[in-house]
Design an enzyme around this catalytic site. Structure first.
Site, PDB file in Angstrom:
ATOM      1  N   HIS A  96      -5.894  -1.476  11.771  1.00  0.00           N
ATOM      2  CA  HIS A  96      -6.454  -1.888  10.437  1.00  0.00           C
ATOM      3  C   HIS A  96      -8.014  -2.062  10.381  1.00  0.00           C
ATOM      4  CE1 HIS A  96      -2.901  -2.157   7.983  1.00  0.00           C
ATOM      5  NE2 HIS A  96      -2.234  -2.351   9.246  1.00  0.00           N
TER       6      HIS A  96
ATOM      7  N   LYS B  13     -10.711  -8.944  -4.718  1.00  0.00           N
ATOM      8  CA  LYS B  13     -10.407  -8.854  -3.156  1.00  0.00           C
ATOM      9  C   LYS B  13     -10.769  -9.828  -2.530  1.00  0.00           C
ATOM     10  CE  LYS B  13     -12.875  -4.870  -3.445  1.00  0.00           C
ATOM     11  NZ  LYS B  13     -12.017  -3.685  -2.664  1.00  0.00           N
ATOM     12  N   ARG B  14     -10.146 -10.017  -1.065  1.00  0.00           N
ATOM     13  CA  ARG B  14     -10.816 -11.080  -0.182  1.00  0.00           C
ATOM     14  C   ARG B  14     -12.457 -11.092  -0.210  1.00  0.00           C
ATOM     15  NH1 ARG B  14      -7.248 -14.339   2.586  1.00  0.00           N
ATOM     16  NH2 ARG B  14      -9.289 -15.442   3.212  1.00  0.00           N
TER      17      ARG B  14
ATOM     18  N   LYS C 220     -17.215  -6.533   2.147  1.00  0.00           N
ATOM     19  CA  LYS C 220     -16.969  -5.984   0.884  1.00  0.00           C
ATOM     20  C   LYS C 220     -18.094  -6.141  -0.529  1.00  0.00           C
ATOM     21  CE  LYS C 220     -11.930  -7.043   1.723  1.00  0.00           C
ATOM     22  NZ  LYS C 220     -11.398  -5.874   1.292  1.00  0.00           N
TER      23      LYS C 220
ATOM     24  N   THR D 278      -6.678  -0.673  -0.589  1.00  0.00           N
ATOM     25  CA  THR D 278      -5.579  -0.450  -1.437  1.00  0.00           C
ATOM     26  C   THR D 278      -5.625  -0.799  -2.873  1.00  0.00           C
ATOM     27  OG1 THR D 278      -4.534  -2.460  -0.884  1.00  0.00           O
ATOM     28  CG2 THR D 278      -3.877  -0.300   0.207  1.00  0.00           C
TER      29      THR D 278
ATOM     30  N   LYS E  28      -4.863   0.881  -6.778  1.00  0.00           N
ATOM     31  CA  LYS E  28      -4.191   0.145  -7.944  1.00  0.00           C
ATOM     32  C   LYS E  28      -4.865   0.474  -9.117  1.00  0.00           C
ATOM     33  CE  LYS E  28      -2.822  -3.203  -4.433  1.00  0.00           C
ATOM     34  NZ  LYS E  28      -3.135  -4.404  -3.979  1.00  0.00           N
TER      35      LYS E  28
HETATM   36  C1  LIG Z   1      -4.273  -5.100  -3.233  1.00  0.00           C
HETATM   37  C2  LIG Z   1      -4.242  -6.525  -3.117  1.00  0.00           C
HETATM   38  C3  LIG Z   1      -5.595  -6.827  -1.967  1.00  0.00           C
HETATM   39  C4  LIG Z   1      -6.197  -5.559  -1.229  1.00  0.00           C
HETATM   40  O1  LIG Z   1      -7.399  -5.450  -1.909  1.00  0.00           O
HETATM   41  P1  LIG Z   1      -8.573  -4.449  -1.300  1.00  0.00           P
HETATM   42  O2  LIG Z   1      -9.340  -4.258  -2.424  1.00  0.00           O
HETATM   43  O3  LIG Z   1      -7.971  -3.423  -0.881  1.00  0.00           O
HETATM   44  O4  LIG Z   1      -9.001  -5.457  -0.417  1.00  0.00           O
HETATM   45  C5  LIG Z   1      -5.759  -8.023  -1.923  1.00  0.00           C
HETATM   46  N1  LIG Z   1      -5.142  -9.128  -2.727  1.00  0.00           N
HETATM   47  C6  LIG Z   1      -4.033  -8.861  -3.448  1.00  0.00           C
HETATM   48  C7  LIG Z   1      -3.605  -9.997  -4.173  1.00  0.00           C
HETATM   49  C8  LIG Z   1      -3.852  -7.347  -3.668  1.00  0.00           C
HETATM   50  O5  LIG Z   1      -2.905  -6.998  -4.867  1.00  0.00           O
END
Ligand SMILES: *Cc1c(COP(=O)(O)O)cnc(C)c1O
Length: 824
Positions: free
Chosen positions: A359, A547-548, A553, A655, A659
């Site tokens: 990952h 995101k985190r 990032k 991911t 979304k």
């Molecule tokens: C999809 C998702 C993530 C991952 O987000 P990235 O932008 O890919 O880092 C993290 N937290 C939650 C709650 C998510 O639904």
């Protein structure tokens, strides 16, 4: 109809009954939480019939099963999702409405089971949803943390971590399975004997501590197919007196110790994302759930089969990152010490059973356990690791005679450490990356030596997301509209969403699509009004980065650009500027200083900008507290722009990007991770791409970085923004509040490489990309086409597609069809 139990009158009666038996109350007296419980138990009744039917069908088919091993499952709420997948959402909503109960309000009573940090844990959750929907037998195996991901409060702009006691009210969707408890042993020493009869070596663990692992099963409901798989999460409890050895009975100290160990082991999820922090307790957690899961897996296999040498024909183990890699030596131990196989036989079975997903390529995330810790905690496992390493190095030296560099790079045991990634690659039959670009970087750079040795093991599986949660559940307006236009096939085959493409030329359709986006923006604005007290204009551009919080990032780049825009507006009030709302949501690991400083900076900029009457509300900044799956669903549905701005080469896939795309938000991002494939699907003209390429980043890194001062001294507008970190503008005059952030960009005394994440390098290209966003958004026709095309081109990014690829290339499972378990 999925089940007669969902018929309105039947369901209503069931809910009333449950309120009565659980709480001795009538519906009118029950609290919303009590109604949530009562409704959930009514739903669970239906699920259990199908759960039994699924188990029976699997048994009869004697089907191969995947065990998805993961330290994290970021499931999100279960009630709404289960109703969607049982195709009973609207029926139940109506039934409850007739009782004056709002299903949405009831759903809000469910705590998010937050047994994960971010992307990796959410991926595991999407995979389980897809496995059930696609009729594949599967177990998710993990840990039932008493405290999941912490709740984030923002106080005075700072993140405060609050324990997440998610089980406080009880979890209606779980079943405790005491009868499947397993013992897990830690520490002590290994005594070696020869079996007097067979002459075989036997290894006896002595003076160990042990805990009892107790499984809790949660149902994973497939979409409309009556399949219910199991997420099995393990709780720990002390082995009670009578189970202790003869010798230890009445040993009070030992009993208390084991009690404490058991409590501690499953106490809390480590809140680090993409970061390794060699804590002993973390290794205990890993071995705890792996040993218990493998013991249960073997026991289940042996119920129907008597030749353990054929285990790999009926099970396959997918290791979600290196966290579950002790599965390799633990499976060897069970096969050799418990099942009596010799090394070669055990290796044959294990190596055909285990597969590994990588990952990340970031050095700070690689798991390397100190040998002294590892061997003390897992003495027998360590012996096995030594033997795996010894045999592997013979192979290396055969292939590369005299090349001790190769040995150094590839060994499992080196410099006093156990390197888990090396063990996973050497031992399993498959190594996969999570997006095309990521897999290429693994093969050509990070894991080049291993790729040369085992080219056949390497493969790519681009991540995906489930459209059931992130469109059907999270965006019911758009989901309904899509179904009206092209039918509901997209729910189980997202490639069908491409049938929306012709609608880009249909003015009516474009108007409707944008009206839905507007309604979702109003819904989010209401959430923000309630939680942040901030008034938003839903006609402004909703630009979202959730995101985190992590330096790679680059939320820092985003907020610096906002500071720059604010300076621009202040200096040129006449300048034409389309109103913008910047929305952030992010948790920082509790000990990650720069990440926490970034949160404070975002909130301080928000305070200044939102309260400056002189800019006429042209700019708003919002920080969403406690970003998690439930509010994520609202955010994706309402976003106009998806910020995916990681330093190229650092985000393995992402991911969140998928979304947003699914919900009609174009990507503003770098050519990193799965963004590359998103652009490939939707076309470069329907995304806003900027910045260094991954190869450029890697080249700079290989030459020791670049000099950010060259940019700082030559771009006075950017220099001014950076200086504002230190002049108190966003700190009530405090000059030190953001000094760590400032130093991370410029100060060679404080960091080995200043601006490691190329924020200054990418700043102007980023600002210019924002200009393009603004220009495109002003053109309503162009924007609505882009938005629809993003949704219409998102078919590839369903986790259903990802799972079919895992099944074909790695797991080799067969579909099992399950007759409804519902009574006639
Ligand atoms: C999809 C998702 C993530 C991952 O987000 P990235 O932008 O890919 O880092 C993290 N937290 C939650 C709650 C998510 O639904």
């Amino acid at each position: 109809m999925y089940s007669k139990r969902f018929e309105k009158e039947t369901f209503k009666a069931e809910v009333r009954d449950n309120v009565k038996t659980l709480y001795r109350k009538t519906i009118d007296e029950a609290t919303p939480q009590q109604i949530f419980q009562a409704v959930s138990y009514a739903v669970k009744e239906v699920i259990i019939d199908d759960w039994l039917a699924s188990q029976k069908a699997y048994d009869e088919a004697d089907a191969k099963t995947v065990y998805y091993m993961s330290m994290e499952f970021l499931m999100g709420r279960a009630l709404g999702n289960n109703l969607i997948n049982m195709t009973a959402y609207s029926e139940v909503k109506e039934a409850l409405k007739e009782m004056n109960i709002d299903l949405n309000a009831i759903e809000d009573e469910e705590p998010d089971p937050a047994l994960g940090n971010g992307g990796l844990g959410r991926l595991a959750a999407c995979f389980l949803d897809s496995l059930s929907t696609l009729n594949y037998p599967a177990y998710g195996c993990g840990i039932r943390y008493r405290y999941g991901m912490f709740k984030q409060k923002i106080e005075n702009g700072y993140q405060v971590e609050v324990p997440d006691n998610w089980l406080k009210e009880g979890n209606p969707f779980e079943l405790r399975r005491e009868e499947y408890a397993k013992e897990v042993r830690f520490g002590g020493n290994i005594r070696f004997e020869k079996d007097p009869e067979t002459g075989k070596d036997i290894f006896i663990q002595e003076n160990y501590e042990s805990v009892l692992a107790i499984p809790y099963d949660m149902p994973i409901v497939g979409y409309g197919n009556h399949v219910v798989n199991t997420l099995r999460v393990w709780d720990a409890k002390a082995i009670t007196d009578f189970q202790l050895d003869e010798f230890d009975r009445g040993n009070y100290h030992k009993a208390v110790e084991q009690e404490n160990l058991a409590k501690l082991i499953v106490d809390v999820l480590y809140p680090n994302d993409n970061h390794y922090s060699g804590k002993e307790l973390r290794l205990k957690q890993q071995y705890f759930f792996i040993s218990a899961s493998l013991q249960a897996m073997i026991a289940k296999y042996k119920k129907k089969h008597n030749d353990i040498r054929k285990l790999h024909e009926k099970v396959v183990i997918q290791m979600n990152d290196t966290h579950p890699t002790v599965a390799v030596p633990e499976l060897m131990r069970l096969l050799i010490d418990e099942e009596g196989l010799n090394w070669e036989e055990a290796w044959e079975v294990m190596s055909k059973t285990c597969a590994y997903t990588n990952h990340t390529i970031m050095a700070e995330a690689l798991e390397k356990w100190p040998i002294d810790l590892f061997s003390r905690l897992l003495p027998r496992i360590y012996q096995i690791v030594q033997e795996i390493d010894r045999r592997f190095l013979i192979q290396v030296r055969e292939k590369y005679p005299g090349n001790e560099e190769k040995v150094k790079k590839m060994a499992i045991l080196m410099d006093g450490q156990v390197r888990m990634a090396n063990m996973a690659i050497i031992s399993g039959f498959s190594v996969n990356g999570v997006a095309k670009l990521h897999t290429e970087i693994l093969k050509n750079q990070e894991l080049k030596d291993f790729y040369e040795m085992f080219p056949q093991k390497f493969n790519n599986k681009t991540n995906g997301i489930t459209q059931r949660r992130f469109l059907a559940h999270g965006n019911p307006l758009l989901a309904g509209w899509i179904t009206d236009r092209i039918g509901d096939g997209w729910l189980t085959d997202l490639s069908k969403i491409a049938n929306l493409k012709p609608l880009v030329n249909d003015e009516q359709a474009r108007r409707e699509f944008m009206q839905i986006k507007h309604k979702n923006k109003v819904r989010l604005a209401e959430y923000i009004k309630k939680h942040n007290g901030i008034e938003l204009d839903p006609r402004s551009i909703f630009d979202v980065q959730v995101k985190r919080l992590h330096e790679y990032k680059r939320q820092f780049l985003n907020i610096l650009h906002i500071m720059y825009l604010y300076n621009q507006i202040k200096e040129h009030p006449e300048m034409s500027f389309y109103p913008r709302t910047f929305i952030f949501g992010a948790k920082a690991a509790a000990g990650y200083q720069r990440a926490k400083e970034t949160i404070k900076l975002i909130n301080s900029v928000a305070d200044v900008v939102n309260n400056d009457r002189s800019i006429n509300g042209k700019l708003k900044v919002v920080f969403i507290e406690d970003y998690r799956v439930s509010n994520a669903e609202l955010l994706f549905a309402a976003a106009d722009v998806s910020e995916q701005i990681s330093t190229a080469s650092k985000e393995a896939s992402g991911t969140g990007n998928m979304k947003f795309m699914l919900n009609g938000a174009p990507t503003l991002g770098t050519m990193d991770g799965a963004n590359v494939e998103i652009v490939q699907e939707v076309g470069e003209e329907n995304a806003f791409i900027f910045g260094l390429s991954s190869q450029e980043v890697i080249n700079y890194e290989n030459q020791g970085g670049y000099n950010p001062l060259d940019i700082y001294f030559n771009d006075w507008e950017l220099k001014r923004v950076i200086d504002q970190l230190m002049d108190g503008t966003y700190a009530n005059g405090d000059h030190n509040m953001y000094k760590n952030l400032y130093n991370s960009l410029l100060n060679t005394q404080c960091t080995a490489r200043p601006d490691m994440y190329f924020i200054l390098k990418d700043f102007r290209p980023y600002a210019e990309a924002h200009k393009r966003v603004e220009e495109a958004y002003r053109d309503e026709q162009r924007w609505s086409k882009m938005a629809i095309l993003n949704t219409a081109c998102s078919g590839k990014f369903s986790s259903d597609r990802t799972i079919e690829e895992y099944v074909t290339d790695i797991w080799k499972l067969k579909k099992v069809y399950v007759p409804s378990g519902q009574p006639e």
